[in-house]
Design an enzyme around this catalytic site. Structure first.
Site, PDB file in Angstrom:
ATOM      1  N   MET A  34       0.843  -1.199   0.000  1.00  0.00           N
ATOM      2  CA  MET A  34       0.000   0.000   0.000  1.00  0.00           C
ATOM      3  C   MET A  34       0.880   1.252   0.000  1.00  0.00           C
ATOM      4  O   MET A  34       0.440   2.339   0.396  1.00  0.00           O
ATOM      5  CB  MET A  34      -0.940  -0.009   1.206  1.00  0.00           C
ATOM      6  N   GLY A  35       2.130   1.121  -0.443  1.00  0.00           N
ATOM      7  CA  GLY A  35       3.020   2.285  -0.532  1.00  0.00           C
ATOM      8  C   GLY A  35       3.558   2.696   0.829  1.00  0.00           C
ATOM      9  O   GLY A  35       3.497   1.933   1.787  1.00  0.00           O
ATOM     10  N   ALA A  36       4.092   3.950   0.889  1.00  0.00           N
ATOM     11  CA  ALA A  36       4.810   4.438   2.080  1.00  0.00           C
ATOM     12  C   ALA A  36       5.856   3.381   2.466  1.00  0.00           C
ATOM     13  O   ALA A  36       5.883   2.868   3.585  1.00  0.00           O
ATOM     14  CB  ALA A  36       3.869   4.765   3.237  1.00  0.00           C
ATOM     15  N   MET A  46       8.820  -2.414  11.660  1.00  0.00           N
ATOM     16  CA  MET A  46       8.617  -1.342  10.679  1.00  0.00           C
ATOM     17  C   MET A  46       7.195  -1.394  10.160  1.00  0.00           C
ATOM     18  O   MET A  46       6.638  -2.470   9.923  1.00  0.00           O
ATOM     19  CB  MET A  46       9.603  -1.481   9.535  1.00  0.00           C
ATOM     20  N   VAL A 102      10.905  -7.170   9.596  1.00  0.00           N
ATOM     21  CA  VAL A 102      12.058  -6.264   9.675  1.00  0.00           C
ATOM     22  C   VAL A 102      11.742  -5.208  10.738  1.00  0.00           C
ATOM     23  O   VAL A 102      10.649  -4.634  10.738  1.00  0.00           O
ATOM     24  CB  VAL A 102      12.342  -5.607   8.312  1.00  0.00           C
ATOM     25  N   GLN A 126     -10.335  -2.446   2.707  1.00  0.00           N
ATOM     26  CA  GLN A 126      -9.810  -3.115   3.897  1.00  0.00           C
ATOM     27  C   GLN A 126      -9.681  -2.171   5.091  1.00  0.00           C
ATOM     28  O   GLN A 126      -9.243  -2.585   6.164  1.00  0.00           O
ATOM     29  CB  GLN A 126      -8.482  -3.800   3.601  1.00  0.00           C
ATOM     30  N   HIS A 171       9.253  -3.604   3.344  1.00  0.00           N
ATOM     31  CA  HIS A 171       8.788  -3.838   1.976  1.00  0.00           C
ATOM     32  C   HIS A 171       9.968  -4.224   1.067  1.00  0.00           C
ATOM     33  O   HIS A 171       9.860  -5.119   0.226  1.00  0.00           O
ATOM     34  CB  HIS A 171       8.153  -2.569   1.402  1.00  0.00           C
TER      35      HIS A 171
HETATM   36  P1  AMP Z   1       1.491  -2.921   3.549  1.00  0.00           P
HETATM   37  O1  AMP Z   1       2.048  -1.923   2.586  1.00  0.00           O
HETATM   38  O2  AMP Z   1       1.529  -2.478   4.970  1.00  0.00           O
HETATM   39  O3  AMP Z   1       0.150  -3.469   3.107  1.00  0.00           O
HETATM   40  O4  AMP Z   1       2.474  -4.166   3.518  1.00  0.00           O
HETATM   41  C1  AMP Z   1       2.811  -4.807   2.318  1.00  0.00           C
HETATM   42  C2  AMP Z   1       3.542  -6.069   2.637  1.00  0.00           C
HETATM   43  O5  AMP Z   1       4.723  -5.760   3.359  1.00  0.00           O
HETATM   44  C3  AMP Z   1       2.722  -7.030   3.522  1.00  0.00           C
HETATM   45  O6  AMP Z   1       2.927  -8.354   3.065  1.00  0.00           O
HETATM   46  C4  AMP Z   1       3.324  -6.810   4.886  1.00  0.00           C
HETATM   47  O7  AMP Z   1       3.216  -7.935   5.743  1.00  0.00           O
HETATM   48  C5  AMP Z   1       4.778  -6.544   4.532  1.00  0.00           C
HETATM   49  N1  AMP Z   1       5.434  -5.816   5.617  1.00  0.00           N
HETATM   50  C6  AMP Z   1       5.015  -4.665   6.198  1.00  0.00           C
HETATM   51  N2  AMP Z   1       5.832  -4.329   7.205  1.00  0.00           N
HETATM   52  C7  AMP Z   1       6.794  -5.284   7.272  1.00  0.00           C
HETATM   53  C8  AMP Z   1       7.931  -5.506   8.109  1.00  0.00           C
HETATM   54  N3  AMP Z   1       8.256  -4.684   9.096  1.00  0.00           N
HETATM   55  N4  AMP Z   1       8.690  -6.596   7.874  1.00  0.00           N
HETATM   56  C9  AMP Z   1       8.378  -7.460   6.877  1.00  0.00           C
HETATM   57  N5  AMP Z   1       7.327  -7.302   6.049  1.00  0.00           N
HETATM   58  C10 AMP Z   1       6.540  -6.237   6.243  1.00  0.00           C
END
Ligand code: AMP
EC number: 6.3.2.1
Length: 257
Positions: A27-29, A181, A173, A58, A34
């Site tokens: 979802m960026g940022a 994170m 991570v 969601q 990531h």
């Molecule tokens: P999001 O952008 O938050 O929807 O996350 C996208 C993907 O990155 C998802 O599969 C998350 O589980 C993964 N993700 C987000 N934060 C972390 C992190 N700290 N360590 C590993 N994977 C992450």
């Protein structure tokens, strides 16, 4: 790196891809969590595709959706530097031509833990991931253990619907102080950011689940749940306006439940 923002352009690109595709839905940022998924995708695929789509279905709170961080320019330069082949950035109208009349629901695990506190959240997650898998048709798709319940539900969905994509899970991570994170960490105040690492520290502390919950509530968190799922200890708690989640491996000691 190609930037693709329409379904037609994506399908034209997909037709000409020769070799394995690894998909990293986001979802960026973007942060190092990531990018660890991107690196894992690169290590076992010829082509890496990252999707950036802040999926409205969601979010169970309008405020959380509206305030979701957007760092698109930095995201794109980080992805280009990481050697990503294509970024897929569709609009809501393109992803939901049915306006979310069709939805995918899991009826068991999705009602527990985060699902019990965020009605409809996992319907939105599973629906958008199914759409992305159908569009991208990747050999592998990469998800973080940070969202442990989400990962379990996606693995279950892929199995239930015979989707021809391998789901690869990647470790959490963390920041140097232990905080997992998360894009939402950007929204923590300076004071909240100092308290936030206590979430991970408390999960790892030598105490019962009840003591951990009470401790977090005492130091300023509002705990939604702190509970065991399989071999993991999961927590979700709000600090100020920001809901944080985390999890650690856990083997149930008789005296700690
Ligand atoms: P999001 O952008 O938050 O929807 O996350 C996208 C993907 O990155 C998802 O599969 C998350 O589980 C993964 N993700 C987000 N934060 C972390 C992190 N700290 N360590 C590993 N994977 C992450």
């Amino acid at each position: 790196m190609l930037r693709i923002d329409s379904i037609d352009a994506w399908q034209a690109y997909r037709k000409n891809v020769d070799g394995d595709i690894g998909l990293v839905p986001t979802m960026g940022a973007l942060h190092a969590g990531h990018l660890s998924l991107v690196n894992a995708a690169k290590s076992s695929n010829e082509h890496v595709v990252v999707s950036i789509f802040v999926n409205p279905t969601q979010f169970n709170q309008a405020n959380d959706f509206e305030k979701y961080p957007n760092t698109l320019d930095e995201d794109l330069s980080q992805l280009a530097q990481s050697g990503v082949d294509a970024v897929f950035m569709p609009t809501f109208e393109l992803m939901y031509p049915d306006n979310y009349i069709y939805q995918l629901t899991e009826k068991d695990l999705s009602t527990q833990f985060c699902g019990a506190h965020r009605p409809g959240h996992f319907d939105g997650v599973l629906t958008v991931v199914m759409k992305l898998l159908n569009l991208v048709q990747p050999n592998q798709a990469f998800f973080g253990e940070k969202d442990f319940q989400q990962l379990a539900l996606i693995k279950g969905m892929v199995k239930a619907f015979f989707i021809n994509t391998q789901i690869v899970s990647c470790p959490i991570v963390r920041e140097a102080d232990g905080l997992a994170m998360s894009s939402r960490n950007l929204r923590l105040s300076a004071i909240e950011r100092k308290v936030a690492p206590q979430l991970y520290a408390t999960l790892n502390s030598d105490s019962t689940l009840k003591e951990k919950t009470e401790h977090l509530n005492t130091i300023g968190f509002d705990v939604d749940y702190l509970a065991v799922m399989g071999d993991r200890l999961l927590v979700a708690a709000t600090l100020g306006e920001i809901r944080l989640i985390d999890n650690v491996p856990y083997d149930m000691p008789g005296d700690k439940a």
